[in-house]
Design a protein around this motif. Sequence first.
Motif, PDB file in Angstrom:
ATOM      1  N   TRP A1343       0.843  -1.189   0.000  1.00 33.64           N
ATOM      2  CA  TRP A1343       0.000   0.000   0.000  1.00 33.64           C
ATOM      3  C   TRP A1343       0.886   1.250   0.000  1.00 33.64           C
ATOM      4  O   TRP A1343       2.081   1.185   0.270  1.00 33.64           O
ATOM      5  CB  TRP A1343      -0.950  -0.007   1.192  1.00 33.64           C
ATOM      6  N   CYS A1344       0.240   2.380  -0.304  1.00 31.95           N
ATOM      7  CA  CYS A1344       0.927   3.686  -0.361  1.00 31.95           C
ATOM      8  C   CYS A1344       0.582   4.475   0.896  1.00 31.95           C
ATOM      9  O   CYS A1344      -0.585   4.520   1.311  1.00 31.95           O
ATOM     10  CB  CYS A1344       0.503   4.463  -1.615  1.00 31.95           C
ATOM     11  N   GLN A1345       1.583   5.088   1.476  1.00 30.83           N
ATOM     12  CA  GLN A1345       1.392   5.841   2.730  1.00 30.83           C
ATOM     13  C   GLN A1345       2.051   7.209   2.599  1.00 30.83           C
ATOM     14  O   GLN A1345       3.171   7.334   2.104  1.00 30.83           O
ATOM     15  CB  GLN A1345       1.986   5.080   3.909  1.00 30.83           C
ATOM     16  N   ARG A1346       1.330   8.222   3.060  1.00 31.03           N
ATOM     17  CA  ARG A1346       1.885   9.572   3.091  1.00 31.03           C
ATOM     18  C   ARG A1346       2.781   9.725   4.310  1.00 31.03           C
ATOM     19  O   ARG A1346       2.642   9.001   5.292  1.00 31.03           O
ATOM     20  CB  ARG A1346       0.762  10.613   3.092  1.00 31.03           C
ATOM     21  N   SER A1347       3.694  10.711   4.241  1.00 29.54           N
ATOM     22  CA  SER A1347       4.692  10.840   5.303  1.00 29.54           C
ATOM     23  C   SER A1347       4.096  11.190   6.649  1.00 29.54           C
ATOM     24  O   SER A1347       4.761  11.052   7.673  1.00 29.54           O
ATOM     25  CB  SER A1347       5.742  11.902   4.914  1.00 29.54           C
TER      26      SER A1347
END
Length: 1511
Positions: A1343-1347
Amino acid sequence: MVWMLLSVRTDLWQGYCMAFLNIPSFAGHWGRCVGDCGSGGVRSRAVWCTHVEGWTTYHANCDQKDKPESQRRCFKVCDWHLELFEWEVTGWERCGLVPFAGSEVGAGSCVTAQHGLQRRSIRCLQKLNRTVVTNEICEYFTPQPPAEQACLVPCPRDCVVSEFSSWSECGTGCAKSLQHRTRAVIAPPLYGGAPCPNLTESRACGTPACPLGEEEHTYSLRVGSWGECQLPHPKDVGLAGRTMQDLGLDSGEQSTSGLQGYKPHHRPWEVEIGYQTRQVRCVRSDGKNTALSLCMQDPVPLTFKSCVIAKDCETTEWSAWSTCSRTCGWGELAPGFRSRRRGVRSVAVGAGKPCPELEEREACSMGGKELLQPCPRYSEFAWRTSEWKACQVSLLYQEDPRYQKHVDLCGGGIQTREVYCVQITVELGMHRLKEVTRPVDGKLCLGPAPSTSQLCNVPCPAECVVSAWSAWGPCLHENCQDRHGRRGFRMRQRQVIVDPVGALADCPHLIESIPCEDPVCYEWIVSEGICVTDHGKCGPGNRILKAVCKNKKGEEVSHHLCSELPRPEVVACEIPCATDCVLSEWSPWSPCSHSCSSKNAEGRQSRSRSILALPAEGGKACPPDQALQEHRACNDHPCAHFFWETSPWSPCSEDVLVTALNATINWSREATCGVGIQTRKVFCMKSSSGQVTPKRCPESIRPETVRPCLLLCKKDCVVTPFSEWTRCPTTCQSGKPLRRVKQSRYRIIIQDAANGGQACPDTLYEERECEDIPICPVYRWKTHRWSHCVLVPDSVRQGVPGHNEACGRGLQSRAVTCLSEYDDSADVGDCMRWAGSMPSLVQECLIPCKDDCTFSPWSKFTACSFDCESTRSRRRSLTGRSRKRDKCQNTEVYPQVETELCPCEVFTSQPHGNWSDCIIGGGTSELQLGTQSHRDAKECGDGVRLRAIACYDKTGRLVEPSRCSSSGYIEESCTVPCPFDCKLSDWSSWSPCSSSCGPGVKVRYRWLKEKPYNGGRPCPKLDLKNQVYEAVPCYSECNQYSWVVEPWSPCKINSEQNSLHCGEGIQTRKIRCVNTAEEHGGETVPSALCNQAEIPDMMQKCSLYCPSECALSDWGQWSTCPQVGSPSRVVVAMDPDESQKSPFLSSSGSPSPCPVFSPRLGQMVRGRSVVLRAAGEGRPCPEQLTQHRSCPVKPCYSWLLGPWSPCRLQGGQCGDGLQVRNLTCVVHDASDSATSKPVENALCGELPSKESVLQLPCSVPCPGDCHLTEWSEWSSCELTCINGRSFETMGRQSRSRAFIVQSPENQESCSGQAMETRPCSGGKCYDYLWKTSLWRDNVRTVWCQRSDGINVTGGCALRTKPADVRHCSPPCRKPFSYCTGVCGCERGYTEIMRSNGFLDYCMKVPGLEDKKADVKTIAGKNKPVNSKMHDIFKGWSIQPFNPDGKLKMWVYGVSAGGFLIIVFLIFTSYLMDCACQEDKWIQRWHNGSQEIGSLGVNCGFLDVCSSSGNP
């Protein structure tokens, strides 16, 4: 132009003829503009005719009608136009993508940024009126700035959305239903990124299907939107009737259409009332329509209502254009403007289009026609200044009458001048500038104005300082050309050391004389040579003298002039022999004991010599002691001496002879200045008795009594011409003005009059009353009676059950006409322009039904008593049949009496805001009058500070502050501490003069007693002992008797007239005569023994240094507060979406009279400025240059927009409805934290004209309908960043709405979603990274995660996405095998590999389960699949085997390297063992071989090391 002809063959003649029919003409580029400066220039270009094949031909072959022009007018730019034009450059636009190097936009993979291009607008403008002109004018002076530049565009960023929410709940019944989940947009797509994905996901609920015929449904009443307003059918007119108003009738009476028929044609000014309908349906929970009876309710929702037929505003034709605002033009620079108007035939009715703009304005040169003649000249403006005024040391003294006589101010000051703007006229035809000195408005001058003040210095007065007297000269003839008589003069003189400055007296006399006998004009000046003995080298001899004849000026002259005097030639001398007594040379003569001779005193002086060596035997003896000293008389002249005394020079005046001479020289005949004369009187003075006859003083040194001087030129006063009269108002004034409007003009003094010149005029400012001020026309609206109430036609009403009776709500109209001041009929547009908005034409009405309760109107409220607790009431009564109905008698539902509390005149006050600064010199009454005069201003002491109060009535509503306090303030006393100056002790006594004879220095001290504080005067520069000293020159006479002076007393200032204790005063001192001889020790003797002519002064003028004080201007006026409290049209928005805006919004777009201000801004402020900074030891300027106090708290009345209500469906459960919000008049204090209280609507004035802000269409979804969700919350502010750095200053926020599908049948037809983006500030840079879970069965989650930790979809680059599934080829199907990219065996099993490197089978290891496999297997590499340690260490563990089971090359390398290291260590230990024995063997070498042999045996030295060559 050159025309060329091509040779033509006969067989092609026809073709060429056809070609000539379409011969085009071409034109070259325009040439440079030539001619006179300005718009009279001309530019040319070449025009030629060409054949279709490209060659040129004759002019006649081309169509003359299509020939381009070869000349045109242009604007010729000259050098002096530089100050008239400039480039206007806008900011760069947003960077846009462009193709680069032949590639398409967005093609290829982007790493950090893409190539882009940004543009800006560049125009050439005339500075004065910002008119756009051709770019060639500005290019004449400076090149055109670039309009494009390369830029970078960040890589495309896909839309970023949040995670899905949890699934919605399914229904409890057995009917088919859907559950959904949604997500929101976090960041919009940018720079060509992928669009946002679907924000909604739906799936069917897993509920079992209902048995046939037993479905469970709910039913909802859907109301549709209201249809278009329409007129009833003509056959219904006779039953319903309607009323129409004629806006054009003078009487304004109603024109009612007859009940017998219907007229299909209507005039445009009629107000027509029609009806509109809407559909009402019953909707099942699955979205299907069903029978209306299943949704029936009480009351039944209305499906019809009355309405107004919409009509657009109609206007008249445009009037003719007005005359141009300018009488002449200058090309494109000043075109001028003109305007035109149109009237209103009929106003907009209902939802018709409102009236457009009624006035139009354009430049006079629009459409390519030049309507103005060229102006002969053009103007610009420049700053000019007057001459500097006289230097003023202190502006405070200038305004204070107590110090107007204080003329001796000196030191640093300030001088001022006038600065004004003048017009410079450019004469175009003559290319020169002509300046008009008439002052104009300073706003017309560009650039900063010159300074109006500067520092200056007034020299402080200084007394004349002279040297001591020289010795008396020889007795000389007064005139050597006429040497009759035996009387002459001896003179002495002194020089001026310091010239006097200021208005003090001139220097004293510099030459004194005394009479003498036997004067000479010339004398021998003798210089001695060497002594020449008569015999041998010692003994008596003669000294040869060299004599030179000099006059009384010391100049060498001819020897015969001294022939009367004996010329000395030789003088006896003696050179001592070796055995003689040796004497020194004579010392110089001592100073004379007296400066003059009298009966009691005679001057004497002496000289001496000493014995240097005693005589030897037989030598010449030394002289006696008396012979070693010589005495002679000196200063034998009398003590009375004479000198010339002069009076001051008279002022410079004209002389008849000199004036005539000036007139002959000055051909301009302006004999206002030239050469004049000054005179003075000369007296001969005797030192002891005063003035004597002039014969007693030498005539040769008599001062002159007349001298030429320069006559100061007369300076007449020079003033500018009067400025133009200020403009009278051009707009009309409403009604008669309360006071006469005046216009004024002024002029400025450029040069003040001086030296008798013409004085300045008294009038510098004039004003007069304006004439012919236009008065605005007076128009008013006239309203007529309301018509009867118009209902929906019966044919429409009777089709609905329960609405058979002709009653209910309808509409009624009235006529509104426009009347002039004289009650004549006027155009509607005039009233709209001058009388405000038009009164309403239509209003709602009610026709009661049979069963309704009817009442009489409410009565007036009863009177109130003076008691605050009293009440008042009003009544109404039932009318008609309502009096007999029981339900109408219920007073709880239908009250007939209303009671309320009486208004109470009890007010309470509360402090508001902060305390003001401490204000010295008065309370609120004085502060409201303005500023006091400066002579009464104080900087410290007792004062008052103020605090505003807010006044409230009994209900807590804000009212005028005058109800609680006359001033609106509370005040209390305060104190500003006064400054304390640096305090020093008194001066000590003067020290004795540093020289006992002649000039010297004497010193006195003072020391620090108290340091300054609270801004007092600083201390002067102190030494390390905190002392300051003062040194003055002193002089000690070298005579026997001399005057001794005691120190001057402190300077005494007349404190009654000078409170500053500085300036001019008087000093006194005591003097006495003393004997300076050593044997007397300075004892006091009678004053007569000292020289009376040299008696010191006992009193003198003095001045205490006034330090340059800080000069401040007067306190200015208090700033004005926002004008609140008057009726306004302010609308306060309470919509959450409008929270970003100001809460005070004017409905008309004009500035709000009740602006929002913070507590700091809601203050009055006054200030003062520093006119002159303190210098030296002056008291420094105070820090407080501004003072603040709160504004009076006055009530501000505003219209308050309430929050939007939920969607109102008017009787249904779903469908179309309206959202409404209320408009309430409230009172508040206009601060940020203002609390509002509702008040009467009349206090807020007229209602806002835009009704659309009070209601909006809305809808409530029915079961089964697709609908949009509410807006999501605004996302966090995100910046566009490249490599972690912000690319833009502003960020972006997003919010979205998703579509919800409720019914499976509508799932395919529902689509669409909404997104909004807005700029924001204070954003952050975010990174997007791929995250993975642990492998499980060769599968993991990616999955993609923001900082900031939020899981998102989008934002992460797809090319870097990790794999979420592992594959082996061929698949691992062997027992106990698993895939890790290659096939391996579980723990406890050994891989048996094939020759091609693939797994053959897994063999169980006998014995220990964890024993490692054979070196030809890869059991050490692969671990069981259920081992978590395998997943942790698999990435960095060392693998010695290839997939085929063979050892890797690095294993052989490591083995060889290890073997070499072992060999090296063995050899190194051997060398160290030999070295440890070498030293012992050398020491015992002489003991013999036996010892050596034993040493070698013991140490192993001989057996091992002897082979190295040792003996």
